[in-house]
Design a protein around this motif. Structure first.
Motif, mmCIF file in Angstrom:
data_model
loop_
_atom_site.group_PDB
_atom_site.id
_atom_site.type_symbol
_atom_site.label_atom_id
_atom_site.label_comp_id
_atom_site.label_asym_id
_atom_site.label_seq_id
_atom_site.Cartn_x
_atom_site.Cartn_y
_atom_site.Cartn_z
ATOM 1 N N ILE A 46 5.360 -4.651 10.876
ATOM 2 C CA ILE A 46 5.040 -3.349 10.295
ATOM 3 C C ILE A 46 5.819 -3.106 9.011
ATOM 4 O O ILE A 46 5.404 -2.347 8.136
ATOM 5 N N ALA A 47 6.962 -3.794 8.870
ATOM 6 C CA ALA A 47 7.770 -3.634 7.656
ATOM 7 C C ALA A 47 7.061 -4.209 6.439
ATOM 8 O O ALA A 47 7.412 -3.897 5.290
ATOM 9 N N GLN A 48 6.062 -5.065 6.652
ATOM 10 C CA GLN A 48 5.320 -5.670 5.542
ATOM 11 C C GLN A 48 4.193 -4.768 5.051
ATOM 12 O O GLN A 48 3.507 -5.099 4.086
ATOM 13 N N PHE A 49 4.020 -3.639 5.678
ATOM 14 C CA PHE A 49 2.930 -2.733 5.301
ATOM 15 C C PHE A 49 3.138 -2.193 3.883
ATOM 16 O O PHE A 49 4.215 -1.719 3.528
ATOM 17 N N GLU A 50 2.090 -2.279 3.081
ATOM 18 C CA GLU A 50 2.106 -1.719 1.727
ATOM 19 C C GLU A 50 0.796 -0.982 1.501
ATOM 20 O O GLU A 50 -0.266 -1.425 1.948
ATOM 21 N N LEU A 51 0.890 0.119 0.774
ATOM 22 C CA LEU A 51 -0.310 0.901 0.475
ATOM 23 C C LEU A 51 -1.039 0.283 -0.711
ATOM 24 O O LEU A 51 -0.690 0.516 -1.875
ATOM 25 N N THR A 52 -2.042 -0.522 -0.409
ATOM 26 C CA THR A 52 -2.892 -1.066 -1.465
ATOM 27 C C THR A 52 -3.824 0.041 -1.963
ATOM 28 O O THR A 52 -3.875 1.140 -1.389
ATOM 29 N N GLU A 53 -4.590 -0.243 -3.008
ATOM 30 C CA GLU A 53 -5.504 0.768 -3.530
ATOM 31 C C GLU A 53 -6.538 1.151 -2.481
ATOM 32 O O GLU A 53 -6.894 2.326 -2.338
ATOM 33 N N GLN A 54 -6.989 0.146 -1.708
ATOM 34 C CA GLN A 54 -7.958 0.430 -0.659
ATOM 35 C C GLN A 54 -7.356 1.338 0.411
ATOM 36 O O GLN A 54 -8.005 2.289 0.879
ATOM 37 N N LEU A 55 -6.084 1.067 0.801
ATOM 38 C CA LEU A 55 -5.434 1.907 1.799
ATOM 39 C C LEU A 55 -5.112 3.280 1.238
ATOM 40 O O LEU A 55 -5.166 4.285 1.947
ATOM 41 N N HIS A 56 -4.757 3.339 -0.070
ATOM 42 C CA HIS A 56 -4.557 4.637 -0.715
ATOM 43 C C HIS A 56 -5.824 5.486 -0.600
ATOM 44 O O HIS A 56 -5.758 6.696 -0.372
ATOM 45 N N GLU A 57 -6.980 4.843 -0.769
ATOM 46 C CA GLU A 57 -8.241 5.566 -0.692
ATOM 47 C C GLU A 57 -8.449 6.118 0.715
ATOM 48 O O GLU A 57 -8.930 7.245 0.891
ATOM 49 N N GLN A 58 -8.058 5.335 1.726
ATOM 50 C CA GLN A 58 -8.158 5.817 3.104
ATOM 51 C C GLN A 58 -7.245 7.025 3.328
ATOM 52 O O GLN A 58 -7.631 7.983 4.011
#
Length: 481
Positions: A46-58
């Motif tokens: 879970i520490a590797q989680f990053e907000l990509t543009e796709q996740l930002h959109e979510q």
């Protein structure tokens, strides 16, 4: 061929009756194995989680939806309030009391909640992808071998006591992951039994606690049985039945008793404590079960308390401002979420030597290694006054020391639950039992028969096989069915 399976919180075992003789399945050199599985595949961190543009959109979509829902709810509540104010004066107060109170969330709170939701879904998706990859399934290891491999490799995924999670609310892909893990363990049991017995094993009677550990009350027990049933079928069993574990132990005890007696079966395992009242022995073909009682506490609870009260001071508990729940997370090795939270925590600002010790404890396998040492110390304190063990993998020369007084202190919450459960059973009994039969790993502890004698002073205390009492009964029940 129909076998009995004791799918336990701490250990699992299996057996069958062949030509009238009990055969316990051997897993390597042992007749049981730790209910632990290691997948040599790095699962998502879970520490590797990053907000990509796709996740930002979510996140943006979730925030927009939350704002819309909040606006609609606030408007609805305002309409209700206005309608209440229009009621006659003598009815107005009652009408206003029925108007719900809505706390308005700030944009920051909505944003934070949305990120948490997206991160949770990301982790579930990553688990699903890893599980579908198949490499972990093909190379899975079990029991102590699984623990040793995990500590040696420093990678992969170790699941300790999946049974303890079956009754909890499972978000995202957690249910699917737990189903696959349970399937692997049951397949391991089935294929090992088939090889030893020389025939394809396709049917089983599986033990179950009276009450599963659960966050959902009765619904948790229903979910646990559904997952175990699905896992058994996925593992290659055509049919599976369930028998409460103390009733199963009664089957095993029944066969060795020439004289009939009314016996209270007390089965104390790693995760649960179960009681059954049964007529055993004599000429009856099977025991007669009159009632059962259960409490979701057991040996693992004592292990956690012993770690918290006797070991965690070495890591700064009660000395530094570190939140107590961090130590609980480190001690609770069977809870994947708590273990993950502990690994993510930062201890950089914790004063030496405690901060560096906690950081070493975060390394792969070290919480499991500590838990095993605490469990062995608990067992050793059954007949020794003092026990010590090395923590050199944390710090050179670091050593933990435990004594009987500390164990008694750590066991006190469990003993309170045990006493209350036995008193509840005693109150429901029409007649007091002739004997109390003890089985399950925790029955080895000297304070357990003492507690039973205190509640049932006139009963004879019988010490059964602590490890194999339940599986022996399940094997006989499978043969009888």
């Amino acid at each position: 061929m129909r076998i009995g399976i004791d799918f336990g919180t701490s250990y699992s075992a299996a057996g069958a009756v062949v030509d009238g003789q009990l055969q316990l399945i051997r897993f390597g050199d042992d007749r049981q194995f730790r209910t632990t599985v290691f997948f040599p595949l790095r699962m998502p961190d879970i520490a590797q989680f990053e907000l990509t543009e796709q996740l930002h959109e979510q996140v943006r979509a979730l925030v927009a939806g939350a704002k819309r829902d909040q606006s609609q709810e606030l408007a609805r509540v305002q309409r209700l309030r206005e309608e209440a104010m229009q009621r006659p004066a003598h009815l107005r107060a009652d009408a206003l009391a029925l108007v719900p109170t809505v706390r308005k969330q700030s944009d920051h709170e909505m944003q934070r909640a949305a990120v948490v939701a997206v991160r949770r879904q990301w982790a579930a998706d990553e688990v699903r992808k890893a599980m579908e990859a198949g490499a972990d399934v093909q190379n899975a290891l079990y029991g102590d071998e699984a623990i040793e491999a995990y500590m040696a490799s420093g990678t992969g995924h170790l699941v300790v006591s999946p049974k303890s999670m079956l009754g909890y609310r499972l978000e995202g892909g957690a249910r699917e992951a737990l189903l696959r893990i349970s399937t692997q363990l049951l397949r391991h049991i089935r294929t090992t039994a088939s090889a030893q017995l020389g025939t394809e094993v396709r049917q089983a009677v599986m033990g179950r606690p009276v009450r599963f550990r659960s966050s959902m009350k009765e619904a948790g027990g229903v979910q646990a049985l559904e997952i175990l049933t699905d896992a058994a079928h996925a593992a290659g069993f055509d049919a599976v039945e369930f028998l409460e574990e103390p009733a199963a132990a009664a089957y095993g005890y029944h066969r060795g008793q020439a004289a009939a007696s009314r016996t209270l079966i007390l089965d104390i395992g790693g995760g649960t404590t179960d009681i059954a009242l049964a007529d055993v022995g004599g000429t009856a073909p099977a025991p007669v079960i009159h009632g059962s009682w259960g409490e979701p506490v057991g040996g693992t609870d004592v292990d956690i308390e012993l770690s918290m009260r006797g070991v965690m001071a070495l890591f700064g508990k009660g000395v530094t401002p570190t939140a107590v729940h961090r130590y609980y997370e480190a001690s609770t090795v069977h809870d994947l979420e708590r273990q993950n939270n502990f690994r993510q925590a930062s201890f950089k600002n914790v004063e030496a030597p405690y901060g560096p010790r906690l950081e070493r404890l975060q390394l792969p396998g070290h919480t499991v290694r500590l838990n095993r040492a605490v469990e062995r110390a608990k067992i050793g304190l059954s007949d020794q006054g003092r026990v010590g063990f090395e923590l050199d993998y944390i710090e050179d020369g670091l050593r933990a020391r435990l004594d009987k007084e500390r164990l008694q202190d750590a066991a006190s919450p469990f003993l309170r639950h045990l006493g209350e459960l036995m008193q509840r059973a005693k109150a429901d009994l029409p007649n007091q039992p002739d004997s109390v039969y003890l089985t399950g790993g925790m029955s080895r502890s000297p304070y357990v028969p003492a507690a039973a004698k205190e509640v049932f002073p006139d009963a004879r205390i019988v010490t059964g096989d602590a490890s194999l009492g339940v599986v022996t009964g399940l094997a006989h029940a499978a043969a009888a069915g």
